[in-house]
Structure formats: structure tokens, C-alpha cells
Design an enzyme around this catalytic site. Sequence first.
Site: not given
Length: 491
Positions: A316, A38, A202
Amino acid sequence: MMRKGIPVYLFTNVAPTPFVAFGVKHLKAVCGVVITASHNPKQDNGYKNFFFQVYWDNGAQIVSPHDKKISQSILESLEMDDASWDISGVLTHSLRKDPTAEVEAAYFDELSKYVQYKQQNSSCDLKMVYTAMHGVGWNAVQSCLLTFGFPPCIPVKEQMLPDPEFPTVTFPNPEEGKSAMNLAIKTADENNVSFIMANDPDADRLCIAEKNDSSGEWKIFNGNEMAALLGWWCWHCHQFKGSYKPADSCYMVASTVSSKILLSMAELEGFNFAETLTGFKWIANKTIDLENAGKTVLFGFEEAIGFMVGSLTYDKDGVSALGVLYELAAYLNRQGKQLHQQLATIYEKYGHHLNNNSYFICHDKEKIKHIFTRIRTMSGAPDTYPEELGGVKVKYVRDLTTGYDNEQPDNKAILPVSSSSQMITFTFVNKAIVTLRTSGTEPKIKYYSEIRGTGSKLSKEELSSSLNALVEAVINELLEPKKNQLLPKSE
Ligand SMILES: *[C@@H]1O[C@H](CO)[C@@H](O)[C@H](O)[C@H]1NC(C)=O
Ligand SMILES: *[C@@H]1O[C@H](CO)[C@@H](O)[C@H](O)[C@H]1NC(C)=O
Ligand SMILES: *[C@@H]1O[C@H](CO)[C@@H](O)[C@H](O)[C@H]1NC(C)=O
Ligand SMILES: *[C@@H]1O[C@H](CO)[C@@H](O)[C@H](O)[C@H]1NC(C)=O
């Protein structure tokens, strides 16, 4: 998996996290896995703080009981078949398929339903600088711009392609603000562009910055501000959609430590607002439950710059959010307005919403426990929380560690309770809210606070000073950083 005869869709190249969330649903897979560092620094790549993000067959990240059952299965299968370590031939295995083309085609086809103004694309003269932050967003974002009919953007060349070394940023996290956005701002200035969009590596999160046309100053929007803009825009667009659903069957969703701006909009516009625990898995969980009950979820967010526009993905998604937010910026630009002006308009209409969030570092777990126990037992007995702080009366206390919530008739909290983490929320008589919580993955005590000016005559400055005084009282009286030797966030 393939050794056990189970077909696997394995992306050949790196892909945005939301493509997996979407792909699980689209391909009707039984689960999905993303391996990502991430937005963590490069030192963490590959051995620390990198996540196996796991999706269930509904396309949402796992919640109970699946998480516990998976942990259990892992513990029961620690001995791996030697043959499983041999990964030669994985890519050419007869049970392996590359889902890239199919998932991308379906994703952008579905995304085209979220396009509001494509017919006016030729008139979009709001240029945009984009950074993928050395991550995977670049290809997806170009397809997104095509889907929306936008002209090509100007990429930050140095950060355009995936590079695990993150050579130009220490913290590849757009949330860090200026330091992560330096190169993007430089690129924009060089090209006379006043609008920047950034994904995290990401590409499941989104950040934006805007140069004020009059002052020439750059503003990096935080997650709560972006949500105010996106929430307003999603509601605005929904009213012109062929698929319009009446307000009372529509929802927007946010995690409990995020701004309540969507609640304020909901109160005025007549749609519904739902609050969830922190973590996008809970926003997805609520969204799916609502849809199963026949409701329409227009937008969901968490303050950590995570946005879910509609229900393209139950997670998300920094790619779809980019397209939708760019449309808002372009729509305003046609009227000679900028995003910061629209934000001010939104706060004028729905009330100011001011936040003051930060954290302390504490490596001593016992001390953290002691701090929270003290808050729960101010006068010795259980459930005796402070009745006022900084001279402001506490109206409600909700403790999601113990399940106590005196806003509910039976004092029982409605949101899921977890005794393994600390989380207490105070609601004050002046409409301020403060939440104290520990972080699951970091040695931090975080605080989140907001004051809502909805229906209040107070100015922004007055609201701000009330909130800051309250935050100061919470810190000094409840966390006692000096006595407890808590380290403040380093600036
Ligand atoms: C919008 O963009 C598409 C693709 O670039 C183009 O074919 C179309 O003509 C454009 N529409 C208008 C109204 O300019
Ligand atoms: C930069 O952009 C502004 C506003 O979009 C425009 O007025 C100005 O002429 C541009 N300057 C250059 C050098 O392109
Ligand atoms: C969401 O969570 C609740 C409570 O844990 C559970 O009852 C429900 O089945 C979940 N819904 C989905 C779609 O996973
Ligand atoms: C938050 O409150 C603290 C305590 O009053 C104050 O020192 C700090 O400047 C505030 N932060 C913001 C962003 O207003």
C-alpha cells in the site's frame, strides 16, 4: 549487518514506508525493514504495537515460508554479540549508504508514468488541504504534487512535521474518521477549501474528505468508497494509455473482506478481479504472481484505506495514491463535479455496494474458540454450518480456518488456510456476504458484510435494511454477545 560485512542502505531521516518497499526493488536489496508505530496512539510508540515490517527481495512484505524461517532464525540467535549493541559509527561506516536521494529520484520518475493530465496543470483550481498526521508524508507529498504538476497544497501546519508525541490527535489514524480529521477540516474551512487529503503517520495509507458544495457538509470517505473511485479512475485512464493492454489481461485485486465493487466493475468492463486473504502482503503476493504470468495489475486495495495504484510499489502506498486520486478530483472539478457525485454515478452503473463492518471485544481466547466451534457444528457433526440466517438462505460457506469451502467442487478452499486464526465467510442467496474473523493483533471478533445491488431492482434503502437485518441475525444467532459477554465497539 555491517559488522558481518553486509552493506546496508539506511535512510538518514524518517521516510515514508512505501519508499522502503520501492527501494528494496530499485536497489536490488535482499530484504528491507521498516520500524514504525504506524497509526497507533503515542503510548504505544517504541514498546508496544510497533512493527518491524519486513520486505523480501521482490519488494513485497514477507509471506510463508520466509516468515517462519525468519522467526526460526531469531529464536536461534537470541544471544547477541556485545559489540552489536554499539551503534556509534553506524552512520559513517564504510558499508553504510544513504539511499534517500537515489530512491526518491527513481520513485518520482516512475510515478510520473501514472500522471494522466499534467499538460492541464495550469487549469487545476481545485485547492487541497493536506495533513501528514504528525508523520513522515509532508516532503514526499510535495514532490508528488510537483510530479503531477499540481499547485502547492495548504498543509495543516500543526501536523506537518514528524512528532512522536502526536500532540493534536489521540488516535493518529485517519480511519477513525472525524476525530483525526478535526484540524484538517478547520484548516480547510478557514481557507475556503473543500478537499482534504490525509496520510497516516508512515504515509502508506490515504484518507480523503470533501465538503459538499451544496449542503456545506463534510464527508469523510471510507476505504471501500475510495477504492470505488480509484478503481474506476484507474480503469478509465488505462483505456487512454499508450501502454494499453486488453481488458482480459488486466486485473484488479482486493482482500476478501473488502468491498466487491471492483468485481462488479470487472464483470461489466471485461477485466479480471482477484481476491486475496486480508493483509497487503497477500495483495502484493497475488500481484507479483499475476505479473509473472504476463498479466497487468491496475489497482489493488484493502478496506483499511490501503491502496496500490499500478505496481510502483508492491505494498500500500499513500503517496502515489494521493497523486492519482487528486487527478480524479481535479478532472471532476473541471466538469463542475465533486467526488461524492462521481461515487453515486459509479454505484448507479455498477450497482450499490453497502457495507456494515464492526467488531466485538473479547479477551477470552477459549470463548472465541468455543463461539467458532459452535458455528462449525450447528447440528453436532463437523462442517454443519447454519443453513439460513435471519430468514435468508446461506448459499456458500468458506472456512479458512479449516479449509472447508462448499462453493468448490471438492469442498476445499482455494485461498491459503490458517488454523491459527478464525475466519468464516457466508455468502447468501441475496448476494450478501458476511465474514467473521479474529484479529491477529487485537482481542477482537470482527465482522465485515456487504450487499451488492448489481443486477437488482432493489433501492439503496431496501438493500441497506436487508443487510442490517442479516448482520443483526449473524450477531444475535452466531456471536450471542449477551450470553458470551462480548463488549461492543465503543463509539
Ligand atoms: C505545468 O507545470 C510545470 C511545472 O510547474 C510548468 O513548467 C508547465 O509549464 C506547466 N504546464 C502548463 C500547461 O501550464
Ligand atoms: C470560496 O469558494 C467558493 C467556491 O470555490 C467561491 O465561490 C467563493 O467566492 C469563495 N469565498 C471566498 C471568501 O474566497
Ligand atoms: C504467493 O503465495 C503462494 C502461496 O503461498 C506461493 O506459492 C507463491 O510463490 C507466492 N508468490 C510470491 C511472489 O511470493
Ligand atoms: C449495521 O447493522 C446493525 C444491526 O442491524 C445496525 O444496528 C447498525 O446500525 C448497522 N450499521 C450501519 C452503519 O448501517
